[in-house]
Design a protein around this motif. Structure first.
Motif, PDB file in Angstrom:
ATOM      1  N   ASP A  32       0.838  -1.200   0.000  1.00  0.00           N
ATOM      2  CA  ASP A  32       0.000   0.000   0.000  1.00  0.00           C
ATOM      3  C   ASP A  32       0.870   1.246   0.000  1.00  0.00           C
ATOM      4  O   ASP A  32       2.030   1.214   0.406  1.00  0.00           O
ATOM      5  N   VAL A  33       0.284   2.362  -0.427  1.00  0.00           N
ATOM      6  CA  VAL A  33       0.927   3.672  -0.311  1.00  0.00           C
ATOM      7  C   VAL A  33       0.188   4.478   0.746  1.00  0.00           C
ATOM      8  O   VAL A  33      -1.047   4.595   0.705  1.00  0.00           O
ATOM      9  N   VAL A  34       0.930   5.009   1.704  1.00  0.00           N
ATOM     10  CA  VAL A  34       0.378   5.900   2.718  1.00  0.00           C
ATOM     11  C   VAL A  34       0.882   7.302   2.419  1.00  0.00           C
ATOM     12  O   VAL A  34       2.090   7.509   2.234  1.00  0.00           O
ATOM     13  N   SER A  35      -0.028   8.259   2.364  1.00  0.00           N
ATOM     14  CA  SER A  35       0.320   9.650   2.076  1.00  0.00           C
ATOM     15  C   SER A  35       0.328  10.465   3.369  1.00  0.00           C
ATOM     16  O   SER A  35      -0.568  10.330   4.209  1.00  0.00           O
ATOM     17  N   PHE A  36       1.358  11.312   3.512  1.00  0.00           N
ATOM     18  CA  PHE A  36       1.501  12.185   4.675  1.00  0.00           C
ATOM     19  C   PHE A  36       1.539  13.637   4.216  1.00  0.00           C
ATOM     20  O   PHE A  36       2.042  13.949   3.124  1.00  0.00           O
ATOM     21  N   GLY A  37       1.065  14.548   5.071  1.00  0.00           N
ATOM     22  CA  GLY A  37       1.236  15.964   4.808  1.00  0.00           C
ATOM     23  C   GLY A  37       2.713  16.315   4.822  1.00  0.00           C
ATOM     24  O   GLY A  37       3.452  15.886   5.713  1.00  0.00           O
ATOM     25  N   ALA A  38       3.166  17.085   3.847  1.00  0.00           N
ATOM     26  CA  ALA A  38       4.590  17.379   3.734  1.00  0.00           C
ATOM     27  C   ALA A  38       5.111  18.211   4.892  1.00  0.00           C
ATOM     28  O   ALA A  38       6.276  18.085   5.278  1.00  0.00           O
ATOM     29  N   SER A  39       4.262  19.041   5.492  1.00  0.00           N
ATOM     30  CA  SER A  39       4.723  19.919   6.560  1.00  0.00           C
ATOM     31  C   SER A  39       4.484  19.361   7.954  1.00  0.00           C
ATOM     32  O   SER A  39       5.313  19.514   8.851  1.00  0.00           O
ATOM     33  N   ASP A  40       3.341  18.646   8.162  1.00  0.00           N
ATOM     34  CA  ASP A  40       3.027  18.155   9.509  1.00  0.00           C
ATOM     35  C   ASP A  40       3.211  16.648   9.659  1.00  0.00           C
ATOM     36  O   ASP A  40       3.129  16.112  10.771  1.00  0.00           O
ATOM     37  N   LEU A  41       3.407  15.931   8.532  1.00  0.00           N
ATOM     38  CA  LEU A  41       3.612  14.476   8.525  1.00  0.00           C
ATOM     39  C   LEU A  41       2.428  13.693   9.100  1.00  0.00           C
ATOM     40  O   LEU A  41       2.569  12.544   9.497  1.00  0.00           O
ATOM     41  N   VAL A  42       1.257  14.298   9.092  1.00  0.00           N
ATOM     42  CA  VAL A  42       0.043  13.594   9.521  1.00  0.00           C
ATOM     43  C   VAL A  42      -0.429  12.689   8.377  1.00  0.00           C
ATOM     44  O   VAL A  42      -0.543  13.134   7.233  1.00  0.00           O
ATOM     45  N   PRO A  43      -0.712  11.397   8.649  1.00  0.00           N
ATOM     46  CA  PRO A  43      -1.220  10.510   7.594  1.00  0.00           C
ATOM     47  C   PRO A  43      -2.540  11.024   7.029  1.00  0.00           C
ATOM     48  O   PRO A  43      -3.439  11.393   7.782  1.00  0.00           O
ATOM     49  N   TRP A  47      -4.171   9.586   3.671  1.00  0.00           N
ATOM     50  CA  TRP A  47      -4.955   8.542   3.021  1.00  0.00           C
ATOM     51  C   TRP A  47      -4.060   7.374   2.649  1.00  0.00           C
ATOM     52  O   TRP A  47      -2.832   7.476   2.675  1.00  0.00           O
ATOM     53  N   THR A  48      -4.702   6.247   2.283  1.00  0.00           N
ATOM     54  CA  THR A  48      -3.993   5.029   1.914  1.00  0.00           C
ATOM     55  C   THR A  48      -4.535   4.518   0.591  1.00  0.00           C
ATOM     56  O   THR A  48      -5.753   4.542   0.349  1.00  0.00           O
ATOM     57  N   PHE A  49      -3.628   4.039  -0.280  1.00  0.00           N
ATOM     58  CA  PHE A  49      -4.030   3.466  -1.568  1.00  0.00           C
ATOM     59  C   PHE A  49      -3.467   2.045  -1.654  1.00  0.00           C
ATOM     60  O   PHE A  49      -2.253   1.846  -1.544  1.00  0.00           O
ATOM     61  N   PRO A  50      -4.342   1.041  -1.857  1.00  0.00           N
ATOM     62  CA  PRO A  50      -3.883  -0.352  -1.864  1.00  0.00           C
ATOM     63  C   PRO A  50      -3.378  -0.796  -3.239  1.00  0.00           C
ATOM     64  O   PRO A  50      -3.620  -0.135  -4.256  1.00  0.00           O
ATOM     65  N   GLY A  51      -2.682  -1.919  -3.253  1.00  0.00           N
ATOM     66  CA  GLY A  51      -2.283  -2.542  -4.512  1.00  0.00           C
ATOM     67  C   GLY A  51      -1.187  -1.822  -5.254  1.00  0.00           C
ATOM     68  O   GLY A  51      -1.129  -1.884  -6.497  1.00  0.00           O
ATOM     69  N   ALA A  52      -0.302  -1.156  -4.544  1.00  0.00           N
ATOM     70  CA  ALA A  52       0.770  -0.389  -5.184  1.00  0.00           C
ATOM     71  C   ALA A  52       2.053  -1.213  -5.265  1.00  0.00           C
ATOM     72  O   ALA A  52       2.275  -2.154  -4.494  1.00  0.00           O
ATOM     73  N   LEU A  53       2.932  -0.828  -6.197  1.00  0.00           N
ATOM     74  CA  LEU A  53       4.242  -1.465  -6.353  1.00  0.00           C
ATOM     75  C   LEU A  53       5.382  -0.539  -5.943  1.00  0.00           C
ATOM     76  O   LEU A  53       6.552  -0.926  -6.026  1.00  0.00           O
TER      77      LEU A  53
END
Length: 403
Positions: free
Chosen positions: A320-331, A333-339
């Protein structure tokens, strides 16, 4: 009348002897020098500056490929930089043709990019100690340094500093390759009390312009330790800690903690599951104190990968890919099935998936469409880089350019 002639002949003999000695000395120096095993072919001028893509293309096809086992593709000074063996090569993004080349008869430990420059570390009998800085557009040699290092290191860059981390020793360098921090093992230290701990294994590290964070495993401690320090202390041989503590809620002997990012004074850490806790992402402040935690319901693979840009930090967990805010590093969203962790292009996130490249809304991770791409592999990690309107994928030990 004969004496002056004899003196003149003697002077010539002495001068010839000195000349021979100088030639011999220079030859010995050359044979022992780094220059003997180095070839540098520079570009007459840098390539044109990249133009940022305004849209994501509808289709992508391979336009060139190259072996590059020593680094994922780097985009520096308008060139695409690859590395293999002892060679660092700047390439034309459209054709893959060589623009410049830097070769050494030593093996590369790692290559990274910062300050529009390429930083390459080579291995000698002192470890990964020989470091060269190259202009990204022309390949011209700039700063160099040579110091003690571990036999294997990981190079990372945050835009202000480059870190070289081995299992026992870490250094932080500024843009002229002058060291700002020495941490961990020190051979024959002048003052052995300058390092706060000894015998620890350095697991991971991350940095920003104001913080250097290190995960380490120290003898006798029940779990891994997070240490947060000044990236530019008064004395580069004496670390200046803001805080250091053993991670709470992580069981003894459990491995897998990783630094996911450092932004400003905040550090994001992946905390593996314990007896009473599941896997989490912990956020720590500038003194290393825990401020918040986010539970994870994801499978974490053995080789997760993190990617950072000015607009987002993404973490590929192995599935999966987990996305974080660039400034606060708060998670976010998540996207499944990534390479792989993906890369930003035209305000969207391009994520490699089994059927091609998923185009995601950067704000919420929604799938907008998928660009079909045929690959020989359906396993990750695949690392993505963008050079204008060209998409680069690191697949195993090779890079493929798509347009």
């Amino acid at each position: 009348m004969l004496a002056p002639e004899r003196r003149s002949r003697a002077d010539l003999v002495v001068a010839a002897g000195i000349a021979v000695a100088v030639v011999v000395a220079l030859t010995v120096v050359w044979f022992r020098s780094d220059a003997r095993g180095t070839t540098s072919v520079t570009a007459a001028e840098p390539p044109p500056a990249l133009v940022t893509a305004l849209t994501v293309p509808e289709t992508l096809s391979p336009i060139w490929d190259s072996v590059s086992s020593a680094t994922a593709p780097l985009v520096v000074g308008g060139a695409v930089v690859t590395a293999e063996g002892g060679d660092v090569v700047g390439r034309d993004r459209m054709s893959g043709a060589e623009l410049w080349r830097y070769e050494r008869d030593l093996d590369l430990c790692g290559v990274t990019a910062s300050w529009e420059k390429v930083v390459a570390a080579y291995r000698d009998d002192r470890g990964c100690s020989q470091v060269t800085e190259l202009d990204g557009g022309t390949g011209e040699r700039l700063a160099q340094r040579n110091s003690d290092a571990d036999p294997a290191v990981t190079l990372t860059a945050d835009g202000t500093y480059v870190a070289s981390r081995g299992d026992r020793r870490l250094e932080l360098w500024r843009s002229d390759l002058v060291r700002t921090v020495e941490y961990g093992r020190v051979d024959a230290p002048v003052n052995p009390k300058k390092q706060p701990r000894s015998g620890c294994t350095l697991i991971d590290a991350g940095s920003s312009s104001s913080r250097l964070s290190v995960l380490e495993r120290c003898p006798g401690e029940v779990a891994d330790r997070l240490t947060v320090m000044n990236p530019s202390p008064k004395d580069n041989q004496e670390p200046e800690e803001y805080g250091s503590s053993v991670l709470a809620g992580v069981d003894a002997g459990v491995e897998g903690a990783r630094i996911l990012g450092v932004s400003g004074e905040t550090t994001a850490v992946y905390l593996p599951a314990g007896r009473t806790t599941g896997p989490r992402i912990g956020l720590f402040d500038g003194t290393g104190n825990a401020v918040s935690e986010y539970a994870l319901a994801l499978k974490i693979g053995p080789d997760p990968v993190t990617s950072a840009s000015s607009s987002v930090v993404t973490w590929w967990t192995g599935s999966d890919v987990v996305s974080f805010g660039a400034s606060d590093l708060v998670p976010r969203w998540t996207f499944p099935g990534a390479l792989g962790p993906g890369a930003v292009m035209a305000g969207n996130l391009l994520v490699p998936v089994e059927s091609g490249i998923a185009v995601l809304d950067l704000s919420n991770g929604a799938l907008l469409r998928t660009i079909p791409v045929a690959r020989d592999t359906t396993t990750g990690p695949i690392t993505t880089t963008v050079a204008g309107d060209v998409v680069l994928e690191q697949r195993g030990d090779g890079v493929v350019a798509l347009r």
